[in-house]
Design a protein around this motif. Structure first.
Motif, PDB file in Angstrom:
ATOM      1  N   TYR A  58      -8.267   4.536 -21.956  1.00 36.86           N
ATOM      2  CA  TYR A  58      -9.420   6.181 -20.779  1.00 36.86           C
ATOM      3  C   TYR A  58      -8.523   6.869 -20.313  1.00 36.86           C
ATOM      4  N   ASP A  59      -7.515   6.287 -19.585  1.00 38.96           N
ATOM      5  CA  ASP A  59      -6.736   6.984 -18.375  1.00 38.96           C
ATOM      6  C   ASP A  59      -5.436   6.675 -18.410  1.00 38.96           C
ATOM      7  N   ALA A  61      -2.635   6.443 -16.091  1.00 47.96           N
ATOM      8  CA  ALA A  61      -2.781   7.130 -14.595  1.00 47.96           C
ATOM      9  C   ALA A  61      -1.420   6.766 -13.923  1.00 47.96           C
ATOM     10  N   ARG A  70      -2.868  12.064 -20.265  1.00 44.78           N
ATOM     11  CA  ARG A  70      -3.482  10.432 -19.401  1.00 44.78           C
ATOM     12  C   ARG A  70      -5.243  10.724 -20.466  1.00 44.78           C
ATOM     13  N   PRO A  72      -9.081  11.284 -22.207  1.00 43.13           N
ATOM     14  CA  PRO A  72     -10.153  11.655 -21.389  1.00 43.13           C
ATOM     15  C   PRO A  72     -10.616  11.658 -20.696  1.00 43.13           C
ATOM     16  N   GLY A  73     -10.346  10.800 -19.961  1.00 44.06           N
ATOM     17  CA  GLY A  73     -11.154   9.885 -18.547  1.00 44.06           C
ATOM     18  C   GLY A  73     -12.243   8.772 -19.269  1.00 44.06           C
ATOM     19  N   MET A  74     -12.269   8.133 -18.649  1.00 44.74           N
ATOM     20  CA  MET A  74     -13.466   7.201 -18.468  1.00 44.74           C
ATOM     21  C   MET A  74     -14.629   7.314 -19.286  1.00 44.74           C
ATOM     22  N   ASP A  75     -15.244   8.304 -18.445  1.00 45.01           N
ATOM     23  CA  ASP A  75     -16.389   8.116 -18.916  1.00 45.01           C
ATOM     24  C   ASP A  75     -16.582   8.738 -20.854  1.00 45.01           C
ATOM     25  N   GLU A  76     -15.511   9.943 -21.394  1.00 43.47           N
ATOM     26  CA  GLU A  76     -15.718   9.891 -22.248  1.00 43.47           C
ATOM     27  C   GLU A  76     -14.934   8.800 -23.042  1.00 43.47           C
ATOM     28  N   GLN A 101     -13.281   1.794 -11.206  1.00 45.71           N
ATOM     29  CA  GLN A 101     -12.964   1.710 -12.181  1.00 45.71           C
ATOM     30  C   GLN A 101     -14.144   0.382 -13.145  1.00 45.71           C
TER      31      GLN A 101
END
Length: 276
Positions: A58-59, A61, A70, A72-76, A101
């Motif tokens: 999801y990321d 880093a 990177r 969509p980010g953690m939530d999505e 996280q």
């Protein structure tokens, strides 16, 4: 050497069981593509009769440059992984890069993956272990295989013996990796199931200047060699069109080449584990 069995949903690692495939795109690019890849992998592994764990980050880093994609980010990203877990009835794994996280990731993920660059981060290992989830630790490119016993001990000291160890190549000069197949044997002596990450092992870190290069033409050969040693799982990054992938395309495999490669590999696995 037989190692302990680790059960993750409907998948079992170790104990002389058939090879497990951990596969998916390097990073979640967008939901529809990720779902199509998961559906393809689920149908293929069901047809072949092997266990599947779906992977995607999801990321990312630890990308080479500041402008690299990177995810969509953690939530999505976790929402998409939860959807895949639910719709296709497969365990899912993704990287955790920071203690902050872990709580949210553990709500969705079946396996928490510690990236190779963070494999010595004691607090991260302990926090992941305390969730009670299976922890997959990727061996740092800078570590010897026997050093991974220390990572295992850290996790076990936190009351968790559900540990997978992953080989993903060792630094060999600049922008290059090499695989020492003895590493797979040494790490299995910890009693943990061992995974071979064939696609990252052919990566050329930073080899394209602002991104990593790769030599996907060698993934099949290294995969067959590792399975002949007697590993418990194989880790592949795959994509519908690797040349257009937003992350790790040069070392990712195209979906349409997986079936014949797996047929060869599973024949070797059956022979090595006495099922042929």
């Amino acid at each position: 050497m037989n190692v302990r069995e680790i059960h993750v949903g409907n998948v079992t690692f170790g104990g002389g069981r058939p090879l497990v495939l951990i596969a998916g795109p390097c990073v979640i690019e967008e939901q529809s593509l990720t779902l199509r890849i998961a559906e393809y992998l689920k149908k293929l592994t069901d047809e072949l009769g092997i266990g599947l764990v779906f992977k995607a980050s999801y990321d990312k880093a630890n990308r080479t440059s500041i402008g690299s994609f990177r995810g969509p980010g953690m939530d999505e990203g976790l929402e998409i992984l939860a959807k895949i877990r639910r719709e296709f009835d497969v365990p899912v794994v993704s990287d955790v890069h920071d203690i902050s996280q872990i709580s949210a990731a553990a709500e969705v993920l079946d396996i928490l993956q510690i990236p190779a660059f963070l494999s010595r981060q004691t607090d991260l290992l302990l926090a992941a272990a305390r969730t009670g989830k299976v922890v997959n630790v990727k061996k740092g490119q800078f570590l010897a295989p026997w050093d991974m016993a220390n990572a295992v001990k850290k996790i076990e000291e936190a009351g968790n013996n559900q540990v997978l160890l992953t080989e993903r190549g060792a630094s060999f000069g600049y922008n290059n990796l090499v695989v020492d197949m003895r590493s797979l044997v040494v790490m299995r002596e910890t009693g943990c199931p061992v995974v071979f990450d064939a696609t990252h092992s052919v990566q050329l870190p930073g080899g394209a200047g602002t991104s990593s290069g790769g030599q996907r033409q060698y993934v099949g050969a290294l995969s067959r060699a590792a399975v002949a040693v007697g590993i418990d799982a194989l880790f592949w990054e795959v994509h519908e069109n690797p040349d257009a992938a937003l992350c790790d395309g040069p070392n990712s495999l195209p979906l349409d080449g997986l079936r014949p490669m797996l047929h060869e590999i599973l024949a070797i696995d059956a022979l090595v584990k006495g099922r042929a």
